[in-house]
Design a protein around this motif. Structure first.
Motif, mmCIF file in Angstrom:
data_model
loop_
_atom_site.group_PDB
_atom_site.id
_atom_site.type_symbol
_atom_site.label_atom_id
_atom_site.label_comp_id
_atom_site.label_asym_id
_atom_site.label_seq_id
_atom_site.Cartn_x
_atom_site.Cartn_y
_atom_site.Cartn_z
ATOM 1 N N PRO A 47 0.783 -1.230 0.000
ATOM 2 C CA PRO A 47 0.000 0.000 0.000
ATOM 3 C C PRO A 47 0.821 1.289 0.000
ATOM 4 C CG PRO A 47 -0.078 -1.059 2.153
ATOM 5 C CD PRO A 47 0.600 -2.016 1.226
ATOM 6 N N PHE A 48 2.051 1.259 0.512
ATOM 7 C CA PHE A 48 2.840 2.491 0.587
ATOM 8 C C PHE A 48 3.278 2.990 -0.779
ATOM 9 C CE2 PHE A 48 3.888 0.392 4.755
ATOM 10 C CZ PHE A 48 3.033 1.180 5.501
ATOM 11 N N PHE A 49 3.417 2.082 -1.740
ATOM 12 C CA PHE A 49 3.942 2.450 -3.053
ATOM 13 C C PHE A 49 2.888 2.388 -4.153
ATOM 14 C CE2 PHE A 49 7.445 0.782 -0.540
ATOM 15 C CZ PHE A 49 8.314 1.858 -0.590
ATOM 16 N N ALA A 50 1.673 2.018 -3.821
ATOM 17 C CA ALA A 50 0.624 1.763 -4.814
ATOM 18 C C ALA A 50 0.410 2.936 -5.775
ATOM 19 C CB ALA A 50 -0.691 1.409 -4.123
ATOM 20 N N ARG A 51 0.459 4.151 -5.295
ATOM 21 C CA ARG A 51 0.168 5.312 -6.141
ATOM 22 C C ARG A 51 1.413 6.135 -6.459
ATOM 23 N NH1 ARG A 51 -4.256 4.708 -2.807
ATOM 24 N NH2 ARG A 51 -6.223 4.473 -3.896
ATOM 25 N N ARG A 52 2.580 5.570 -6.184
ATOM 26 C CA ARG A 52 3.828 6.306 -6.420
ATOM 27 C C ARG A 52 4.582 5.727 -7.609
ATOM 28 N NH1 ARG A 52 7.361 6.286 -1.252
ATOM 29 N NH2 ARG A 52 8.784 7.159 -2.764
ATOM 30 N N GLU A 53 5.291 6.578 -8.284
ATOM 31 C CA GLU A 53 6.209 6.167 -9.346
ATOM 32 C C GLU A 53 7.635 6.519 -8.927
ATOM 33 O OE1 GLU A 53 5.808 4.547 -12.560
ATOM 34 O OE2 GLU A 53 4.042 3.964 -11.448
ATOM 35 N N ALA A 54 7.908 7.818 -8.737
ATOM 36 C CA ALA A 54 9.268 8.248 -8.379
ATOM 37 C C ALA A 54 9.672 7.637 -7.035
ATOM 38 C CB ALA A 54 9.340 9.769 -8.309
ATOM 39 N N GLY A 55 10.800 6.968 -7.040
ATOM 40 C CA GLY A 55 11.309 6.354 -5.818
ATOM 41 C C GLY A 55 10.639 5.049 -5.444
ATOM 42 N N ALA A 56 9.729 4.551 -6.284
ATOM 43 C CA ALA A 56 8.993 3.330 -5.965
ATOM 44 C C ALA A 56 9.448 2.137 -6.810
ATOM 45 C CB ALA A 56 7.494 3.553 -6.150
ATOM 46 N N TRP A 57 10.426 2.342 -7.677
ATOM 47 C CA TRP A 57 10.975 1.265 -8.499
ATOM 48 C C TRP A 57 12.329 0.870 -7.936
ATOM 49 C CZ3 TRP A 57 8.637 -0.926 -12.870
ATOM 50 C CH2 TRP A 57 7.423 -0.348 -13.234
ATOM 51 N N THR A 58 12.665 -0.399 -8.093
ATOM 52 C CA THR A 58 13.895 -0.911 -7.500
ATOM 53 C C THR A 58 14.529 -1.984 -8.374
ATOM 54 O OG1 THR A 58 14.853 -1.867 -5.478
ATOM 55 C CG2 THR A 58 12.672 -2.664 -6.130
ATOM 56 N N ILE A 59 15.806 -2.154 -8.190
ATOM 57 C CA ILE A 59 16.511 -3.297 -8.756
ATOM 58 C C ILE A 59 16.059 -4.510 -7.942
ATOM 59 C CG2 ILE A 59 18.794 -4.356 -8.992
ATOM 60 C CD1 ILE A 59 19.862 -1.395 -9.210
ATOM 61 N N PRO A 60 15.731 -5.631 -8.581
ATOM 62 C CA PRO A 60 15.359 -6.822 -7.802
ATOM 63 C C PRO A 60 16.515 -7.226 -6.875
ATOM 64 C CG PRO A 60 14.741 -7.093 -10.105
ATOM 65 C CD PRO A 60 15.590 -5.858 -10.024
ATOM 66 N N LYS A 61 16.247 -7.193 -5.582
ATOM 67 C CA LYS A 61 17.294 -7.428 -4.587
ATOM 68 C C LYS A 61 16.653 -7.834 -3.281
ATOM 69 C CE LYS A 61 17.105 -2.738 -2.898
ATOM 70 N NZ LYS A 61 16.092 -3.166 -1.969
ATOM 71 N N GLY A 62 17.479 -8.207 -2.329
ATOM 72 C CA GLY A 62 16.964 -8.546 -1.018
ATOM 73 C C GLY A 62 18.072 -8.662 -0.003
ATOM 74 N N GLU A 63 17.673 -8.731 1.247
ATOM 75 C CA GLU A 63 18.637 -8.746 2.345
ATOM 76 C C GLU A 63 19.325 -10.095 2.488
ATOM 77 O OE1 GLU A 63 17.096 -7.245 6.035
ATOM 78 O OE2 GLU A 63 16.628 -5.306 5.151
ATOM 79 N N TYR A 64 20.519 -10.031 3.052
ATOM 80 C CA TYR A 64 21.273 -11.243 3.346
ATOM 81 C C TYR A 64 22.036 -11.040 4.649
ATOM 82 C CZ TYR A 64 25.418 -8.859 1.440
ATOM 83 O OH TYR A 64 26.437 -7.973 1.206
ATOM 84 N N GLU A 65 22.424 -12.155 5.239
ATOM 85 C CA GLU A 65 23.153 -12.135 6.512
ATOM 86 C C GLU A 65 24.651 -12.038 6.261
ATOM 87 O OE1 GLU A 65 21.628 -11.912 9.439
ATOM 88 O OE2 GLU A 65 19.700 -11.992 8.402
ATOM 89 N N ALA A 66 25.386 -11.653 7.292
ATOM 90 C CA ALA A 66 26.830 -11.442 7.181
ATOM 91 C C ALA A 66 27.580 -12.688 6.741
ATOM 92 C CB ALA A 66 27.391 -10.927 8.508
ATOM 93 N N ASP A 67 27.042 -13.867 7.047
ATOM 94 C CA ASP A 67 27.747 -15.101 6.691
ATOM 95 C C ASP A 67 27.397 -15.609 5.289
ATOM 96 O OD1 ASP A 67 25.154 -15.872 7.283
ATOM 97 O OD2 ASP A 67 25.736 -17.622 8.463
ATOM 98 N N GLU A 68 26.587 -14.878 4.534
ATOM 99 C CA GLU A 68 26.221 -15.293 3.175
ATOM 100 C C GLU A 68 27.027 -14.489 2.156
ATOM 101 O OE1 GLU A 68 22.233 -16.073 0.429
ATOM 102 O OE2 GLU A 68 22.061 -14.834 2.213
ATOM 103 N N GLU A 69 27.478 -15.158 1.111
ATOM 104 C CA GLU A 69 28.214 -14.506 0.031
ATOM 105 C C GLU A 69 27.247 -13.569 -0.708
ATOM 106 O OE1 GLU A 69 29.205 -13.936 -3.504
ATOM 107 O OE2 GLU A 69 30.870 -13.305 -2.284
ATOM 108 N N PRO A 70 27.607 -12.302 -0.917
ATOM 109 C CA PRO A 70 26.673 -11.359 -1.545
ATOM 110 C C PRO A 70 26.164 -11.788 -2.921
ATOM 111 C CG PRO A 70 28.476 -10.170 -0.537
ATOM 112 C CD PRO A 70 28.824 -11.623 -0.435
ATOM 113 N N PHE A 71 27.043 -12.348 -3.776
ATOM 114 C CA PHE A 71 26.579 -12.745 -5.102
ATOM 115 C C PHE A 71 25.592 -13.905 -5.011
ATOM 116 C CE2 PHE A 71 26.971 -14.889 -9.277
ATOM 117 C CZ PHE A 71 26.443 -13.863 -10.054
ATOM 118 N N ALA A 72 25.855 -14.848 -4.115
ATOM 119 C CA ALA A 72 24.911 -15.958 -3.906
ATOM 120 C C ALA A 72 23.564 -15.411 -3.435
ATOM 121 C CB ALA A 72 25.473 -16.953 -2.890
#
Length: 168
Positions: A31-56
């Motif tokens: 709901p926070f981004f439903a009516r927004r365009e600017a600043g509401a698009w992103t590169i497909p990504k997600g969080e990871y933990e310190a022990d995980e390789e970033p590329f993986a």
């Protein structure tokens, strides 16, 4: 990498028949981004933990966010940026084509409306589209525009990308 939240992702890019550079971005769901365009698009990504390789993590998050296998091909490191909220994002560029209609986004659950006690499920990304890099820079999360600049620089020069750390 310093402490705090970390995300990793893949920035798919392609050239149109006319030679224009396009990138694949997702519009954030919920709901926070439903009516927004600017600043509401992103590169497909997600969080990871310190022990995980970033590329993986970038590969895993691509699967989770888009419901598709990451494309084959060389992955060009575009470095890191720090977003306004303090999250550090690391991205790799991969030249590939993908049909946005084939995407089956992951979902998340949140209370909505706030204070209602009702949990609702929303897509992580409510739409995915190929955008010319100039248009993408207008609508992407502000700090992530640096990745677009680095990709364009790399694409124009044919050389290594400018993947230096950047803060918003």
């Amino acid at each position: 990498m310093s402490g705090g939240h970390r995300s990793a992702g893949l920035l798919l890019h392609r050239r149109t028949a006319g030679g224009e550079l396009e990138v694949l971005l997702g519009h954030m769901g919920g709901p926070f981004f439903a009516r927004r365009e600017a600043g509401a698009w992103t590169i497909p990504k997600g969080e990871y933990e310190a022990d995980e390789e970033p590329f993986a993590a970038a590969l895993r998050e691509f699967r989770e966010e888009l419901g598709l296998e990451p494309p084959d091909g060389p992955a060009v490191p575009l470095g890191e940026v720090r977003q306004a909220g303090g999250k550090t994002v690391t991205v790799w560029a991969v030249e590939a084509d993908l049909d946005p209609d084939a995407v089956t986004p992951g979902t998340f659950e949140m209370e909505w409306p706030r204070g209602s006690g009702r949990l609702q499920v929303f897509p992580e990304l409510d739409r995915v589209a190929w955008l010319p890099v100039g248009r993408a820079a207008e609508v992407v999360v502000k700090a992530q525009a640096e990745f677009l600049r680095r990709l364009a620089e790399h694409s124009a020069s044919g050389g290594p990308p400018a993947g230096e750390p950047h803060s918003e």
